[in-house]
Design an enzyme around this catalytic site. Structure first.
Site, PDB file in Angstrom:
ATOM      1  N   HIS A 113     -17.201  10.715  24.989  1.00 48.76           N
ATOM      2  CA  HIS A 113     -17.385  11.913  25.813  1.00 48.76           C
ATOM      3  C   HIS A 113     -16.090  12.556  26.291  1.00 48.76           C
ATOM      4  CE1 HIS A 113     -21.028  13.748  28.145  1.00 48.76           C
ATOM      5  NE2 HIS A 113     -20.359  14.638  27.456  1.00 48.76           N
ATOM      6  N   GLU A 156     -20.868  10.008  22.149  1.00 45.84           N
ATOM      7  CA  GLU A 156     -21.044   8.591  22.474  1.00 45.84           C
ATOM      8  C   GLU A 156     -21.883   7.802  21.475  1.00 45.84           C
ATOM      9  OE1 GLU A 156     -19.514   6.778  24.895  1.00 45.84           O
ATOM     10  OE2 GLU A 156     -18.461   8.446  25.831  1.00 45.84           O
ATOM     11  N   ASP A 204     -26.521   8.410  25.891  1.00 52.88           N
ATOM     12  CA  ASP A 204     -27.116   7.617  26.976  1.00 52.88           C
ATOM     13  C   ASP A 204     -27.978   8.444  27.940  1.00 52.88           C
ATOM     14  OD1 ASP A 204     -25.329   8.660  28.949  1.00 52.88           O
ATOM     15  OD2 ASP A 204     -23.859   7.096  28.490  1.00 52.88           O
ATOM     16  N   HIS A 231     -24.528   9.465  33.130  1.00 54.83           N
ATOM     17  CA  HIS A 231     -23.390   9.393  34.046  1.00 54.83           C
ATOM     18  C   HIS A 231     -22.945  10.786  34.487  1.00 54.83           C
ATOM     19  CE1 HIS A 231     -23.211   5.963  31.198  1.00 54.83           C
ATOM     20  NE2 HIS A 231     -22.935   5.254  32.284  1.00 54.83           N
ATOM     21  N   ASP A 276     -19.739  11.499  35.070  1.00 58.48           N
ATOM     22  CA  ASP A 276     -18.407  11.733  34.476  1.00 58.48           C
ATOM     23  C   ASP A 276     -17.543  12.628  35.374  1.00 58.48           C
ATOM     24  OD1 ASP A 276     -19.246  10.096  32.434  1.00 58.48           O
ATOM     25  OD2 ASP A 276     -19.620  11.701  31.007  1.00 58.48           O
ATOM     26  N   ASP A 317     -26.815  13.489  30.456  1.00 59.25           N
ATOM     27  CA  ASP A 317     -26.040  12.249  30.508  1.00 59.25           C
ATOM     28  C   ASP A 317     -26.627  11.301  31.562  1.00 59.25           C
ATOM     29  OD1 ASP A 317     -23.885  10.371  30.531  1.00 59.25           O
ATOM     30  OD2 ASP A 317     -22.406  11.959  30.318  1.00 59.25           O
ATOM     31  N   ASP A 354     -25.044  13.487  25.728  1.00 58.79           N
ATOM     32  CA  ASP A 354     -24.589  12.102  25.611  1.00 58.79           C
ATOM     33  C   ASP A 354     -25.783  11.253  25.153  1.00 58.79           C
ATOM     34  OD1 ASP A 354     -23.803   9.389  26.272  1.00 58.79           O
ATOM     35  OD2 ASP A 354     -22.327  10.205  27.669  1.00 58.79           O
ATOM     36  N   HIS A 390     -13.393   9.016  29.243  1.00 59.72           N
ATOM     37  CA  HIS A 390     -14.697   9.649  28.982  1.00 59.72           C
ATOM     38  C   HIS A 390     -15.505   9.824  30.276  1.00 59.72           C
ATOM     39  CE1 HIS A 390     -17.435   5.825  28.265  1.00 59.72           C
ATOM     40  NE2 HIS A 390     -16.657   5.688  29.326  1.00 59.72           N
TER      41      HIS A 390
HETATM   42  N1  LIG Z   1     -19.414   9.348  29.110  1.00 57.49           N
HETATM   43  C1  LIG Z   1     -19.735   8.164  29.536  1.00 57.49           C
HETATM   44  N2  LIG Z   1     -20.501   7.370  28.845  1.00 57.49           N
HETATM   45  N3  LIG Z   1     -19.253   7.801  30.701  1.00 57.49           N
HETATM   46  C2  LIG Z   1     -19.431   6.521  31.280  1.00 57.49           C
HETATM   47  C3  LIG Z   1     -18.589   6.393  32.487  1.00 57.49           C
HETATM   48  C4  LIG Z   1     -18.846   5.087  33.160  1.00 57.49           C
HETATM   49  C5  LIG Z   1     -18.049   4.870  34.445  1.00 57.49           C
HETATM   50  N4  LIG Z   1     -18.396   5.830  35.442  1.00 57.49           N
HETATM   51  C6  LIG Z   1     -16.555   4.893  34.155  1.00 57.49           C
HETATM   52  O1  LIG Z   1     -15.840   5.697  34.661  1.00 57.49           O
HETATM   53  O2  LIG Z   1     -16.083   4.097  33.382  1.00 57.49           O
HETATM   54 MN   LIG Z   2     -21.034  10.913  29.341  1.00 55.11          MN
END
Ligand SMILES: NC(=[NH2+])NCCC[C@H](N)C(=O)O
Ligand SMILES: [Mn+2]
Length: 304
Positions: free
Chosen positions: A97, A271, A228, A126, A128, A124, A226, A141
């Site tokens: 990402h 991702e 996820d 998350h 981010d 997503d 994403d 990411h």
């Molecule tokens: N794009 C993603 N899958 N992001 C996941 C981030 C997970 C977590 N918040 C981190 O900073 O590591």
């Molecule tokens: Mn993400």
């Protein structure tokens, strides 16, 4: 629509090997043909590479691969801007990402140059919303939304071109937020459609409200999808699975509404880690979702 596929085999924004195989998995799963079948023009621009960047510095010692992520950011920013300038729809095949640092910058630059507001839909698990200074994983990411929203702490990247005000950003499907992101989000007015909101109001209403705002403003819309965002049971091929994601039907409905809106001007697919997939099921699901986003449906019957 004239679609340009851009491979972005980047995995430097996180630590788990495999995302680098993402673009090829989308091709093997038939992404180009699925789009062409719907009557769109498709050109595969092949895989992009990062610009050469060296010696970038970040005060947070856990941040890794900053040079590489900066190099990708520059290359993707140019590539996305160039496709939009040709009136084409760039679809970026990731890659982790962190690639959205570049794609959304390119889209924002282009939107500013034609005098239209850019909106961002972030599908997503998350948020981010870390900056390079607040991340505890060091994985970049987890940072794009913060840069796009104009947060400080991105010295190595420079200012985001035409930072998006909070009302133009919509986070959708969120169910994993770190403490530093949580605190920062509370001081920003970004629409956070976490899974609680989607459970309570359904998958449609909050999205329609956002799309109505995009339309009313004559905006361009970048969608960043994403893997996820989806529930891990239907999309296992991602390094950062979080239980309780969107279902097969919810995800398709989101994509069908996006198609009907005719508002989407650029798209990231991020991702996908084919190394973790189960007989290509995640890659195939992502291709099918793009099909829905590009107009595939059983009956021509928009919901009212
Ligand atoms: N794009 C993603 N899958 N992001 C996941 C981030 C997970 C977590 N918040 C981190 O900073 O590591
Ligand atoms: Mn993400």
């Amino acid at each position: 629509m004239e679609v340009s596929l851009i491979g972005a085999p980047i995995d430097a924004g996180q630590r788990r090997a495999g995302c680098i195989m993402g673009p090829m998995a989308y091709r093997v799963a038939g992404l180009g043909a699925a789009i062409a079948e719907l009557g769109h023009g498709v050109e595969d621009r092949g895989d992009l590479g990062p610009d050469a960047v060296q010696g970038a510095h970040c005060a947070n010692p856990v941040v890794h691969d900053l040079d590489l992520v900066l190099g990708w950011t520059q290359a993707l920013r140019r590539a996305v801007g160039a496709e939009l300038a040709l009136g084409r729809m760039p679809v970026i095949l990731g890659g982790d990402h962190s690639l959205a640092l570049g794609t959304v910058a390119g889209a924002a630059e282009h939107a500013a140059s034609v005098g239209r507001p850019l909106f961002l839909l972030w599908l997503d698990a998350h948020s981010d919303f870390h900056t390079p200074l607040t991340t505890t994983s060091g994985n970049l990411h987890g940072t794009p939304v913060a840069w796009i929203a104009g947060r400080e702490g991105f010295d190595a990247f420079g200012p985001f071109p035409a930072a998006l005000p909070p009302e133009r950003i919509c986070l959708y499907g969120i169910r994993s937020v770190d403490p530093a992101e949580h605190a920062a989000l509370l001081t920003h007015d970004i629409a956070i459609n976490d899974m609680r909101v989607l459970d309570e109001h359904g998958i449609v209403a909050p999205l329609r409200a956002f799309l109505d705002r995009v339309r009313a403003a004559g905006g361009m819309l970048h969608v960043s999808l994403d893997v996820d965002f989806l529930d891990p049971s239907i999309a296992p091929a991602v390094g950062t699975t979080v239980p309780g994601g969107t279902t097969f039907r919810e995800a398709h409905l989101v994509c069908e509404l996006l198609h009907e809106s005719r508002l989407v001007t650029s798209l990231d697919l991020v991702e996908l880690n084919p190394f973790l997939d189960d007989r290509g099921m995640t890659a195939k699901l992502m291709v099918d979702l793009v099909g829905s986003l590009m107009g595939r449906k059983v009956f021509d019957r928009p919901t009212a």
